[in-house]
Write an enzyme that holds these catalytic residues in place. Structure first.
Site, short mmCIF file in Angstrom:
data_model
loop_
_atom_site.label_atom_id
_atom_site.label_comp_id
_atom_site.label_asym_id
_atom_site.label_seq_id
_atom_site.Cartn_x
_atom_site.Cartn_y
_atom_site.Cartn_z
N ASP A 41 134.63 33.53 9.83
CA ASP A 41 134.45 34.78 9.09
C ASP A 41 133.27 34.77 8.11
O ASP A 41 133.39 35.26 6.97
CB ASP A 41 135.73 35.13 8.32
CG ASP A 41 136.93 35.29 9.21
OD1 ASP A 41 136.76 35.36 10.44
OD2 ASP A 41 138.06 35.34 8.68
N LYS A 150 138.86 38.51 15.61
CA LYS A 150 140.27 38.21 15.35
C LYS A 150 140.84 39.28 14.43
O LYS A 150 140.19 39.71 13.49
CB LYS A 150 140.47 36.82 14.78
CG LYS A 150 139.87 36.55 13.41
CD LYS A 150 140.15 35.10 13.02
CE LYS A 150 139.61 34.76 11.65
NZ LYS A 150 140.28 35.49 10.55
N CYS A 183 141.96 32.27 5.90
CA CYS A 183 141.73 32.19 7.34
C CYS A 183 141.41 30.78 7.83
O CYS A 183 141.80 30.42 8.95
CB CYS A 183 140.62 33.16 7.73
SG CYS A 183 141.08 34.90 7.47
#
EC number: 3.5.1.110
Length: 248
Positions: A41, A150, A183
């Site tokens: 990310d 995702k 995450c």
């Protein structure tokens, strides 16, 4: 392989890991061809002023050096023949993938809560195709890399990650990215429960929230779920004579 490295790093063919990485709580060994580097990310949303985390009140002022160290880790991985996997967290522009009120994600996602408080942000935060969703300019996937969207914190949830890794004989996941305590840790934990060995390069990650959350996440990982190292050690381990040796 270092004698102190975990015994689990003997693969079914009987090879030991060619690369031994200094790490906490002990050195960890792996084979480059059975390893991926995962970049979690690294989007404007999480690493750039004006992105979602910044707008939601999280401090992103220290992400610049993290981006630089991730770039170094990516370069070292590519030079060693380690495939790079990039994740982008977010949803379709109508946020159908976010789940709606029937999902806990709708209630806990700070991006969704920020947009409910500031409707002018709707369809701007973590929406596919937006600046917020895009990877930062300094980090660019190359041909041969894997880029996966995702919809939740874990990179294993509702993605083809597991099947793609197993098809390539991957056993070890090396993690970088944001946020360590969300995450990154979620994906590493899910990998642990799928029998992957997880390593975090601590100085190539950043937390969402106060620094204590970074320390807590790393301590949790090294105690229960994986190993913790850093970018300089990763570079040095991959450049060693043994790591460069081509398997017979």
């Amino acid at each position: 392989m270092d004698a102190d490295a975990p015994a689990g790093y003997r693969d079914p063919s009987g090879r030991h890991g060619a690369v031994t990485l200094p790490a906490r709580p002990e050195p960890v060994a792996f084979d480059a061809d059975a390893t991926v580097l995962i970049v979690v990310d690294m989007q404007n949303a999480y690493a750039t002023k004006g992105g979602y985390l910044d707008l939601a009140g999280f401090d992103v002022s220290a992400t610049g050096p993290v981006i630089e160290r991730i770039a170094r880790a990516v370069a070292a991985a590519r030079a060693a023949g380690i495939r790079v996997v990039w994740f982008q967290n977010g949803w379709d522009p109508d946020y159908v993938e976010a789940g709606g009120p029937g999902s806990p994600n709708w209630h806990k996602s700070n991006a969704l809560k920020t947009m409910r408080l500031r409707p002018q942000m709707n369809q701007r935060l973590l929406a596919k195709g937006t600046w917020d969703y895009a990877l930062v300019d300094a980090l660019t996937p190359e041909p041969g890399d894997i880029v996966l969207p995702k919809p939740r914190y874990s990179g294993f949830y509702n993605t083809p990650l597991d099947s793609m890794l197993r098809a390539r004989g991957i056993r070890t996941l090396v993690f970088t990215g944001i946020a360590t305590n969300v995450c990154v840790e979620s994906t590493l934990r899910d990998g642990y429960h799928r029998e992957y060995f997880g390593i975090v390069l601590a100085d190539a990650t950043h937390q969402a929230g106060p620094p204590a959350l970074q320390e807590g996440a790393l301590r949790n990982i090294e105690t229960f779920f994986g190993w913790v190292s850093d970018v300089a050690a990763f570079e040095a381990a991959l450049s060693s004579d043994e790591a460069r040796r081509i398997p017979a």
